[in-house]
Design a protein around this motif. Sequence first.
Motif, PDB file in Angstrom:
ATOM      1  N   PRO A  74      12.332 -56.699 -29.672  1.00  0.00           N
ATOM      2  CA  PRO A  74      11.023 -56.421 -30.273  1.00  0.00           C
ATOM      3  C   PRO A  74      11.149 -55.314 -31.319  1.00  0.00           C
ATOM      4  O   PRO A  74      12.077 -54.494 -31.255  1.00  0.00           O
ATOM      5  N   PHE A  99       4.460 -52.113 -29.560  1.00  0.00           N
ATOM      6  CA  PHE A  99       3.315 -51.830 -28.672  1.00  0.00           C
ATOM      7  C   PHE A  99       2.032 -51.556 -29.442  1.00  0.00           C
ATOM      8  O   PHE A  99       0.982 -51.311 -28.841  1.00  0.00           O
ATOM      9  N   GLU A 151       2.037 -56.365 -26.013  1.00  0.00           N
ATOM     10  CA  GLU A 151       2.908 -56.165 -24.861  1.00  0.00           C
ATOM     11  C   GLU A 151       4.034 -57.206 -24.890  1.00  0.00           C
ATOM     12  O   GLU A 151       3.810 -58.392 -24.596  1.00  0.00           O
ATOM     13  N   PRO A 152       5.235 -56.781 -25.261  1.00  0.00           N
ATOM     14  CA  PRO A 152       6.350 -57.749 -25.329  1.00  0.00           C
ATOM     15  C   PRO A 152       6.605 -58.482 -24.022  1.00  0.00           C
ATOM     16  O   PRO A 152       7.029 -59.645 -24.031  1.00  0.00           O
ATOM     17  N   LEU A 153       6.327 -57.847 -22.889  1.00  0.00           N
ATOM     18  CA  LEU A 153       6.607 -58.527 -21.616  1.00  0.00           C
ATOM     19  C   LEU A 153       5.757 -59.778 -21.431  1.00  0.00           C
ATOM     20  O   LEU A 153       6.131 -60.678 -20.679  1.00  0.00           O
ATOM     21  N   LEU A 180       7.875 -62.456 -22.636  1.00  0.00           N
ATOM     22  CA  LEU A 180       8.894 -62.802 -21.639  1.00  0.00           C
ATOM     23  C   LEU A 180       8.268 -63.646 -20.535  1.00  0.00           C
ATOM     24  O   LEU A 180       8.878 -64.561 -19.986  1.00  0.00           O
ATOM     25  N   CYS A 232       7.443 -46.383 -28.479  1.00  0.00           N
ATOM     26  CA  CYS A 232       8.374 -47.228 -29.238  1.00  0.00           C
ATOM     27  C   CYS A 232       9.124 -48.144 -28.284  1.00  0.00           C
ATOM     28  O   CYS A 232       9.377 -47.783 -27.139  1.00  0.00           O
ATOM     29  N   SER A 233       9.466 -49.307 -28.795  1.00  0.00           N
ATOM     30  CA  SER A 233      10.218 -50.249 -27.978  1.00  0.00           C
ATOM     31  C   SER A 233      11.710 -50.061 -28.235  1.00  0.00           C
ATOM     32  O   SER A 233      12.137 -49.961 -29.392  1.00  0.00           O
ATOM     33  N   TYR A 234      12.510 -50.021 -27.158  1.00  0.00           N
ATOM     34  CA  TYR A 234      13.941 -49.780 -27.311  1.00  0.00           C
ATOM     35  C   TYR A 234      14.804 -50.846 -26.643  1.00  0.00           C
ATOM     36  O   TYR A 234      16.008 -50.757 -26.677  1.00  0.00           O
ATOM     37  N   LEU A 235      14.184 -51.811 -25.997  1.00  0.00           N
ATOM     38  CA  LEU A 235      14.971 -52.753 -25.192  1.00  0.00           C
ATOM     39  C   LEU A 235      15.310 -54.023 -25.968  1.00  0.00           C
ATOM     40  O   LEU A 235      14.578 -54.439 -26.867  1.00  0.00           O
ATOM     41  N   TRP A 261      16.723 -58.008 -24.949  1.00  0.00           N
ATOM     42  CA  TRP A 261      17.012 -58.880 -23.806  1.00  0.00           C
ATOM     43  C   TRP A 261      17.879 -60.061 -24.198  1.00  0.00           C
ATOM     44  O   TRP A 261      17.750 -60.585 -25.312  1.00  0.00           O
ATOM     45  N   THR A 321       0.903 -49.115 -21.864  1.00  0.00           N
ATOM     46  CA  THR A 321       1.478 -48.294 -22.935  1.00  0.00           C
ATOM     47  C   THR A 321       0.786 -46.935 -23.016  1.00  0.00           C
ATOM     48  O   THR A 321       1.422 -45.914 -23.265  1.00  0.00           O
ATOM     49  N   VAL A 331       1.956 -53.211 -15.171  1.00  0.00           N
ATOM     50  CA  VAL A 331       3.085 -52.492 -15.763  1.00  0.00           C
ATOM     51  C   VAL A 331       3.437 -53.105 -17.106  1.00  0.00           C
ATOM     52  O   VAL A 331       3.467 -54.325 -17.250  1.00  0.00           O
ATOM     53  N   GLY A 332       3.709 -52.267 -18.064  1.00  0.00           N
ATOM     54  CA  GLY A 332       4.160 -52.739 -19.370  1.00  0.00           C
ATOM     55  C   GLY A 332       5.556 -52.219 -19.663  1.00  0.00           C
ATOM     56  O   GLY A 332       6.111 -51.380 -18.930  1.00  0.00           O
ATOM     57  N   GLN A 333       6.098 -52.702 -20.766  1.00  0.00           N
ATOM     58  CA  GLN A 333       7.468 -52.335 -21.134  1.00  0.00           C
ATOM     59  C   GLN A 333       7.596 -50.836 -21.380  1.00  0.00           C
ATOM     60  O   GLN A 333       8.607 -50.228 -21.018  1.00  0.00           O
ATOM     61  N   ALA A 334       6.579 -50.228 -21.984  1.00  0.00           N
ATOM     62  CA  ALA A 334       6.678 -48.821 -22.356  1.00  0.00           C
ATOM     63  C   ALA A 334       6.960 -47.957 -21.127  1.00  0.00           C
ATOM     64  O   ALA A 334       7.827 -47.076 -21.151  1.00  0.00           O
ATOM     65  N   GLN A 338      10.466 -48.554 -19.640  1.00  0.00           N
ATOM     66  CA  GLN A 338      11.487 -47.819 -20.402  1.00  0.00           C
ATOM     67  C   GLN A 338      11.556 -46.353 -19.966  1.00  0.00           C
ATOM     68  O   GLN A 338      12.627 -45.777 -19.807  1.00  0.00           O
ATOM     69  N   MET A 382       7.485 -57.325 -12.508  1.00  0.00           N
ATOM     70  CA  MET A 382       7.695 -57.029 -13.909  1.00  0.00           C
ATOM     71  C   MET A 382       9.072 -56.424 -14.146  1.00  0.00           C
ATOM     72  O   MET A 382       9.682 -56.669 -15.192  1.00  0.00           O
ATOM     73  N   LEU A 406      11.303 -59.349 -14.238  1.00  0.00           N
ATOM     74  CA  LEU A 406      11.096 -60.097 -15.481  1.00  0.00           C
ATOM     75  C   LEU A 406      11.830 -59.414 -16.634  1.00  0.00           C
ATOM     76  O   LEU A 406      12.416 -60.070 -17.496  1.00  0.00           O
ATOM     77  N   ALA A 407      11.784 -58.087 -16.639  1.00  0.00           N
ATOM     78  CA  ALA A 407      12.409 -57.327 -17.725  1.00  0.00           C
ATOM     79  C   ALA A 407      13.897 -57.116 -17.478  1.00  0.00           C
ATOM     80  O   ALA A 407      14.566 -56.458 -18.281  1.00  0.00           O
TER      81      ALA A 407
END
Lengths: 727, 88
Positions: free
Chosen positions: A184, A189, A194-196, A199, A227-230, A232, B11, B41-44, B47, B75, B78-79
């Motif tokens: 991403p 964000f 929401e990138p998840l 997924l 910020c997004s850092y991942l 996949w 986020t 839960v979100g990615q932020a 992380q 989640m 999933l991640a």
Amino acid sequence: MNTDEIQILFFQECEEGLAGMEQAFATIRDESHDPETINTIFRCVHSIKGGAGAFGHERLQAYTHEYETLLDLVRNETLTLDQPLLDTILAAFDMLADHVAAARDTEEAPADVDMLERLKQAAVVDQNAADAAEPADIAVPEAQAAPAGDDGFDDLMAMLGGPAEAPEPVAETAPADWNLRVRPARNAFDNGSEPLLLLRELARLGATTQQVDLDDLPPLASLDAECSYLTWTISVPESVEEDDIRSVFEFTDGYTLELTRGADAPSAQEEDLPTAESHPAAQESDDKPQPSASQPASAPEAEIDSAPTAPTPPKSEPAKSAPAKPTKLVAANQTIRVDLDKLDKLVNLVGELVITQAMLAQQLSDHDLAGIPELGDLDLLTRDLQESTMAIRAQPMNTVFSRVPRIIRELEGETGKRVRLEVEGEMTEVDKTVVERIGEPLTHLIRNAVDHGLESTERRVAAGKPEEGVVKLSAAHHSGRIVITVSDDGGGINRKRVRERAVERGIIQPDAAMSDEEIDNLIFAPGFSTAEQVSSVSGRGVGMDVVRRNIQALGGRIGIQSREGVGSSFSLSLPLTLAVLDGMIVTVGKQTYVIPLSHIVESLRPNEHNVSELGDGAAMLDVRGSYVPLHRIASQLNIDNAETNPREAVLIVVDGDHGLAALMVDSIEDQRQVVVKSLEANYRAINGLAGATILGDGQVALILDVDMLTARRFAGAAPAQTLEMAA
Amino acid sequence: MPIILPASLDTLAAGTLRTNLKNTIDRGESVLLNGGDVEQVGQACLQVLVSAQQAAKEAKLVFRIEDPSDALTGMAQLAGLDLLLQPA
């Protein structure tokens, strides 16, 4: 491009998708469809579902899921598309349009419980039948992409919170499975994205996350939480179509995707999704010390070594990637979306150029240089530029016509009449402004045609007509204008009834002598209605009056042709553009006016026998045996020092809403293209005037509203009024 | 006493979560979290949790999420961040 802008794009594509579906339904109705027609409908719904999920429109997403499930059963021929099922699918389509509109306008989603149940029932019935008839359906692979019985499609909250709907334990990445590497954008964000969720969408396709790359994740002390850092690495089953995978990311911004099939090395497949931010994002990661990101081209294997796939012979890469990429590039070059403000600015600039060119021509003419060839060239180029610019604003009438089938369906339900819609010329192009403003009058005419025009089924049968009435909608270019016609094969206008009602309402005198055409035009009189009862469809007695005014506001005219027992036809004649018109420059007194050329039939200077005075200032002009009313512009617009004797003046015969008429002016000065400046926008609307323009010598000239000026005496409703002058 | 993670780890919650976890580690305290209330839960936030897990490991501190809710577990899976829920 930020998420809001992408969302706008999404809704624009929803509109296009809905229009495409409507066309597909028309094909089905004509019984000229093929399997691809159903596929088209399915893809539209699937695409809307994908975007709805990406933007968190969970009601729309849930609805499209059920709809898609049913459509999938139809497209893989588990279900036969019979009339009851088509009715369900059509009704669901109408509700889908409502859902999209609600999501777009951030309004409450429509009550869809019944419709969802109906969709489920249709799917269940089908499934039972299918189970009984075809225990082993051949078309299984496609159905797997959108499982019919997947009722785990929960809402957004659950999406964010709950585990992925346990995807079928996919076999360890088989050689032919898709390898997808997703990174991403740093700002993924923004605006609540929401990138998840994406997924999660992939998980629904059976995808499994193989590995997460944490190389870019900064230490906690320097981590920017927004910020997004991942990155996949994801495995997607081979049965999933590439388009379905890519469509998950259709509305993302700045994501980097690498999609490879099986054992292919992904280096040649790397794709930054088109965005301004994607490059800075890539640059940002390039600046970081990680070796994997710093050498995207020269050391692709370093970046993908986490994918549990076998190395690939390099030669296969170009062979796989080559067909896809050129296709995308060609498609991207065919159309671009342009901010309307930018386009309007361009149109305004071209308008100013036309005016400046006219001024230049005037100056040169004053110095006896009017004949220089460069001036003629400039004139041609300016006109070409103007026409090309206006062509950019042109849109097919289909954008309006595509809404009509739904209106017809609703009217069928409300009136109990059976109606077949026939459409012609839907690709005829017209200026965007006209497209935007024609919808309402057109809707009213369609409603009028079904409610008033078509007879009830019983009456039609009694009259020897088919049970199903026909409403025909057509658009065509005609003499530099667009003519839109709404016709029906109903009973035609009952002139006796119209006349009686007009007398009752005091619109005409009981003894008024009127032609059929004049009686037909009475239905446009304010407050006129022949409907016995006010219905939800029409009959409020305000519609046709408003229709005419709306059309006139667009510089258009409306005409009726009707034959009792055969049907009626309403023709709307509209200018192709509202920005420029060809006009005749005339003088009245010391004022200069423009008469739109589209109205002018001829001009003449009468002899003493051609004009007959009727008293009270009224006069008729004899045009080769036909008498037309003579309108003295000077007295109508209260202009001093104008010619009062018709025999000394010039008479311009015009054709308008009220038939032929003659306008009396002092002289004709010129004929030229003029740029229309709105009085309404710059001053205020004035009866009798359609706008203003700037002539070559810099003076302002007012554009006459021919229909309004010729209506005054025709209607006999009011004496000539003093008009306020804008200049 | 474990820190109870809030129900919503979206986020917007990530910044506060990062600050709290950083302060805990800076103080040299173990990171003991309770994830039983987490509904979203979100990615932020994931992380932030992973970064905190790494920071705790470097500081030789315990990092543990106890009683993770289904939402958090799902989640994280999933991640691809299952390790997050395993004791450091």
